[in-house]
Design a protein around this motif. Sequence first.
Motif, PDB file in Angstrom:
ATOM      1  N   LEU A  96       0.830  -1.206   0.000  1.00  0.00           N
ATOM      2  CA  LEU A  96       0.000   0.000   0.000  1.00  0.00           C
ATOM      3  C   LEU A  96       0.864   1.254   0.000  1.00  0.00           C
ATOM      4  CD1 LEU A  96      -3.018  -0.575   2.440  1.00  0.00           C
ATOM      5  CD2 LEU A  96      -3.116   0.066   0.030  1.00  0.00           C
ATOM      6  N   ASP A  97       2.013   1.187   0.656  1.00  0.00           N
ATOM      7  CA  ASP A  97       2.916   2.335   0.686  1.00  0.00           C
ATOM      8  C   ASP A  97       3.377   2.696  -0.718  1.00  0.00           C
ATOM      9  OD1 ASP A  97       3.160   0.661   3.243  1.00  0.00           O
ATOM     10  OD2 ASP A  97       4.030   2.575   3.884  1.00  0.00           O
ATOM     11  N   ALA A  98       3.722   1.671  -1.517  1.00  0.00           N
ATOM     12  CA  ALA A  98       4.136   1.921  -2.898  1.00  0.00           C
ATOM     13  C   ALA A  98       2.979   2.487  -3.716  1.00  0.00           C
ATOM     14  CB  ALA A  98       4.653   0.629  -3.526  1.00  0.00           C
ATOM     15  N   CYS A  99       1.780   2.003  -3.446  1.00  0.00           N
ATOM     16  CA  CYS A  99       0.602   2.535  -4.120  1.00  0.00           C
ATOM     17  C   CYS A  99       0.404   4.011  -3.775  1.00  0.00           C
ATOM     18  CB  CYS A  99      -0.631   1.720  -3.740  1.00  0.00           C
ATOM     19  SG  CYS A  99      -2.147   2.210  -4.587  1.00  0.00           S
ATOM     20  N   ALA A 100       0.587   4.365  -2.502  1.00  0.00           N
ATOM     21  CA  ALA A 100       0.432   5.753  -2.070  1.00  0.00           C
ATOM     22  C   ALA A 100       1.453   6.660  -2.744  1.00  0.00           C
ATOM     23  CB  ALA A 100       0.561   5.846  -0.554  1.00  0.00           C
ATOM     24  N   ASP A 101       2.667   6.158  -2.931  1.00  0.00           N
ATOM     25  CA  ASP A 101       3.693   6.959  -3.606  1.00  0.00           C
ATOM     26  C   ASP A 101       3.242   7.366  -5.007  1.00  0.00           C
ATOM     27  OD1 ASP A 101       5.343   6.765  -1.412  1.00  0.00           O
ATOM     28  OD2 ASP A 101       6.522   5.086  -2.207  1.00  0.00           O
ATOM     29  N   GLN A 102       2.456   6.503  -5.649  1.00  0.00           N
ATOM     30  CA  GLN A 102       1.977   6.765  -7.002  1.00  0.00           C
ATOM     31  C   GLN A 102       0.663   7.530  -7.035  1.00  0.00           C
ATOM     32  OE1 GLN A 102       3.489   5.861  -9.889  1.00  0.00           O
ATOM     33  NE2 GLN A 102       1.857   6.567 -11.254  1.00  0.00           N
ATOM     34  N   PHE A 103      -0.250   7.184  -6.113  1.00  0.00           N
ATOM     35  CA  PHE A 103      -1.627   7.686  -6.175  1.00  0.00           C
ATOM     36  C   PHE A 103      -1.856   8.973  -5.381  1.00  0.00           C
ATOM     37  CE2 PHE A 103      -4.621   4.098  -7.667  1.00  0.00           C
ATOM     38  CZ  PHE A 103      -3.669   3.608  -8.554  1.00  0.00           C
ATOM     39  N   VAL A 104      -1.136   9.179  -4.272  1.00  0.00           N
ATOM     40  CA  VAL A 104      -1.390  10.326  -3.389  1.00  0.00           C
ATOM     41  C   VAL A 104      -0.410  11.441  -3.729  1.00  0.00           C
ATOM     42  CG1 VAL A 104      -1.587  11.128  -1.014  1.00  0.00           C
ATOM     43  CG2 VAL A 104      -2.186   8.765  -1.578  1.00  0.00           C
ATOM     44  N   LYS A 105      -0.939  12.574  -4.155  1.00  0.00           N
ATOM     45  CA  LYS A 105      -0.098  13.668  -4.633  1.00  0.00           C
ATOM     46  C   LYS A 105      -0.286  14.892  -3.737  1.00  0.00           C
ATOM     47  CE  LYS A 105      -0.398  11.973  -9.389  1.00  0.00           C
ATOM     48  NZ  LYS A 105      -1.109  10.728  -9.046  1.00  0.00           N
ATOM     49  N   ARG A 106       0.797  15.302  -3.079  1.00  0.00           N
ATOM     50  CA  ARG A 106       0.742  16.455  -2.182  1.00  0.00           C
ATOM     51  C   ARG A 106       0.800  17.761  -2.966  1.00  0.00           C
ATOM     52  NH1 ARG A 106       4.191  15.437   3.378  1.00  0.00           N
ATOM     53  NH2 ARG A 106       3.029  13.626   4.111  1.00  0.00           N
ATOM     54  N   ALA A 107       0.145  18.782  -2.406  1.00  0.00           N
ATOM     55  CA  ALA A 107       0.165  20.117  -3.017  1.00  0.00           C
ATOM     56  C   ALA A 107       0.871  21.066  -2.064  1.00  0.00           C
ATOM     57  CB  ALA A 107      -1.260  20.570  -3.326  1.00  0.00           C
ATOM     58  N   ALA A 108       0.186  22.139  -1.633  1.00  0.00           N
ATOM     59  CA  ALA A 108       0.814  23.170  -0.811  1.00  0.00           C
ATOM     60  C   ALA A 108       0.982  22.713   0.634  1.00  0.00           C
ATOM     61  CB  ALA A 108      -0.033  24.438  -0.854  1.00  0.00           C
ATOM     62  N   THR A 109       2.007  23.258   1.293  1.00  0.00           N
ATOM     63  CA  THR A 109       2.232  23.053   2.719  1.00  0.00           C
ATOM     64  C   THR A 109       2.106  24.402   3.430  1.00  0.00           C
ATOM     65  OG1 THR A 109       3.717  21.163   2.379  1.00  0.00           O
ATOM     66  CG2 THR A 109       3.877  22.314   4.491  1.00  0.00           C
ATOM     67  N   TYR A 110       1.321  24.408   4.505  1.00  0.00           N
ATOM     68  CA  TYR A 110       1.095  25.627   5.290  1.00  0.00           C
ATOM     69  C   TYR A 110       1.882  25.529   6.597  1.00  0.00           C
ATOM     70  CZ  TYR A 110      -2.626  26.575   1.965  1.00  0.00           C
ATOM     71  OH  TYR A 110      -3.323  26.808   0.806  1.00  0.00           O
ATOM     72  N   LYS A 111       2.745  26.501   6.828  1.00  0.00           N
ATOM     73  CA  LYS A 111       3.613  26.525   8.003  1.00  0.00           C
ATOM     74  C   LYS A 111       2.978  27.381   9.101  1.00  0.00           C
ATOM     75  CE  LYS A 111       7.391  24.501   6.175  1.00  0.00           C
ATOM     76  NZ  LYS A 111       8.112  23.336   6.777  1.00  0.00           N
ATOM     77  N   PRO A 112       3.107  26.968  10.357  1.00  0.00           N
ATOM     78  CA  PRO A 112       2.562  27.794  11.441  1.00  0.00           C
ATOM     79  C   PRO A 112       3.289  29.134  11.547  1.00  0.00           C
ATOM     80  CG  PRO A 112       3.829  25.928  12.314  1.00  0.00           C
ATOM     81  CD  PRO A 112       3.720  25.709  10.852  1.00  0.00           C
ATOM     82  N   VAL A 113       2.512  30.187  11.786  1.00  0.00           N
ATOM     83  CA  VAL A 113       3.056  31.539  11.969  1.00  0.00           C
ATOM     84  C   VAL A 113       3.212  31.776  13.472  1.00  0.00           C
ATOM     85  CG1 VAL A 113       2.630  34.005  11.649  1.00  0.00           C
ATOM     86  CG2 VAL A 113       1.962  32.364   9.858  1.00  0.00           C
ATOM     87  N   PRO A 114       4.426  32.025  13.968  1.00  0.00           N
ATOM     88  CA  PRO A 114       4.655  32.090  15.424  1.00  0.00           C
ATOM     89  C   PRO A 114       3.716  33.026  16.174  1.00  0.00           C
ATOM     90  CG  PRO A 114       6.742  32.030  14.260  1.00  0.00           C
ATOM     91  CD  PRO A 114       5.686  32.148  13.203  1.00  0.00           C
ATOM     92  N   SER A 115       3.419  34.214  15.634  1.00  0.00           N
ATOM     93  CA  SER A 115       2.557  35.145  16.365  1.00  0.00           C
ATOM     94  C   SER A 115       1.133  34.593  16.481  1.00  0.00           C
ATOM     95  CB  SER A 115       2.526  36.503  15.660  1.00  0.00           C
ATOM     96  OG  SER A 115       2.045  36.371  14.324  1.00  0.00           O
ATOM     97  N   ALA A 116       0.653  33.923  15.423  1.00  0.00           N
ATOM     98  CA  ALA A 116      -0.684  33.331  15.464  1.00  0.00           C
ATOM     99  C   ALA A 116      -0.712  32.115  16.384  1.00  0.00           C
ATOM    100  CB  ALA A 116      -1.142  32.955  14.061  1.00  0.00           C
ATOM    101  N   VAL A 117       0.370  31.335  16.373  1.00  0.00           N
ATOM    102  CA  VAL A 117       0.472  30.175  17.267  1.00  0.00           C
ATOM    103  C   VAL A 117       0.329  30.618  18.715  1.00  0.00           C
ATOM    104  CG1 VAL A 117       2.021  28.381  18.146  1.00  0.00           C
ATOM    105  CG2 VAL A 117       1.842  28.769  15.685  1.00  0.00           C
ATOM    106  N   GLU A 118       1.020  31.713  19.057  1.00  0.00           N
ATOM    107  CA  GLU A 118       0.971  32.220  20.430  1.00  0.00           C
ATOM    108  C   GLU A 118      -0.431  32.708  20.791  1.00  0.00           C
ATOM    109  OE1 GLU A 118       3.223  35.547  23.288  1.00  0.00           O
ATOM    110  OE2 GLU A 118       3.738  35.359  21.161  1.00  0.00           O
ATOM    111  N   ALA A 119      -1.062  33.437  19.878  1.00  0.00           N
ATOM    112  CA  ALA A 119      -2.408  33.945  20.149  1.00  0.00           C
ATOM    113  C   ALA A 119      -3.400  32.803  20.318  1.00  0.00           C
ATOM    114  CB  ALA A 119      -2.852  34.867  19.005  1.00  0.00           C
TER     115      ALA A 119
END
Length: 498
Positions: free
Chosen positions: A448-471
Amino acid sequence: MSYVIGIDLGTSAVKALLLDRSGAIIAEASRDYPLFHEHSGWSEQRPNDWVDGTLGAVQDVVQKAGVPADSIEGISFSGQMHGLVLLDEAGNPVRNAILWNDTRTTAECREIEQTLGSDLLSITRNPALEGFTLPKILWVRKHEPEVFTAAKLFVLPKDYVRYKLTGELHMDYSDAAGTLLLDVANKAWSGAVLQAFGLPASFCPPLIESHGLAGTILPEAAAGAGLSTATKVFAGGADNACGAIGSGILKDGLTMCSIGTSGVILSYENGSGNDFRGKVHFFNHGKQDAFYAMGVTLAAGYSLTWFKNTFAKGESFNELLSGIDQVRPGSNGLLFTPYIVGERTPHPDAVIRGSFIGIDGSHERIHFARSVMEGITFSLNESVQLFREAGKTVDTIVSIGGGAQNPVWLQMQADIFNADVVALENEQGPGLGAAMLAAYGCGWFDSLDACADQFVKRAATYKPVPSAVEAYAGLFRIYQDVYGQTKSLNDALKSYRN
């Protein structure tokens, strides 16, 4: 060219996806079916409506794609969990199915707790909740004894559909884990639980791996679906397990956030050693010999849908949320708890109801809309916190569902969870996971891992913003106080509800 079909049997509709060997979706189709609420808290469906809908949806994708029937090598399933389908000696349903969101079984849950004591969590790894299957079985036996006497075996929703397609009865481990009858760690029906409630072993269907071959298509079903009788049918898995597969949650360190009607935080577990003491669900994965831990928010996307239908009827979600990015974290001191149908994690409470806290005259509709999104995400973060308290690392979360369609919400998740949040290019959730089980079962991939490498396609990654994390960290602490501060008020209001 050869193809597989993934079938996602949901609560409101069934969806079929046809994929080629590259993982590309060639065609998709869905068919809906009715839901019956005869009494408050009841939720039922007719099992044969699922079958008719599935055959129709499969026929639609085959016709849309224009591919030969014999080019479709395999099909598999994702299914709504916990729903009780009781079959008689001839394999026919003896009553409507009682669904996962049916809440009539509170008394039976207490009976299970009193009867099993500590064995409940040590064997089934989950608390007794109204949504699970065993309480429904006990309810039918108590309130409909003649119906129960006619029942010889139970299955879950997708298992019934698969049975009607193949003539073979099975249940996979990931779905069986949600019945409260499975010894989760040992992957077997629990003799101790069955004996405690006077149920024979024959009441449970044979167990099978999610990628296991369950049979081939019967001639009548093949004609109705536009398939070949040589098409292989694989067992499939519970919707959350398949959602995890379709999101690539197949190794340690990966977590999934799914915001649909309900919301799920799901984390991969390589073994059964982690003991969350019933604070979160613990189920068998659709990947062989793996597990997952899961927290649930009952009214996740539903809270936002409720808000739109109540205060912005006729508007689109895009119109409702226009300008949401201009509102700072915390919605100008407005806090929402998404308990509008009760809550599951970490508060298994069917009575608690939602709240807006901190309303003042400066608040506009956009503040309320953002606070609803934040409250849903805070609720999901309670599950993330439980995982971290148990020693798990949660630094990357794959987000799917409605919450993954809005960039502002994806960034909000990154800030509240304090983790990288990943969106997918081809987000199809459980349906894709079902198709991957069929592809793996057909031998297209070694794992299944090999299948995921082919079938599951990642797009954008959202990084935490420190000031928002604190709030958000400060707001989250306030959010956690709301349940305890409003519980007694909601208990008192219960008698005034229709």
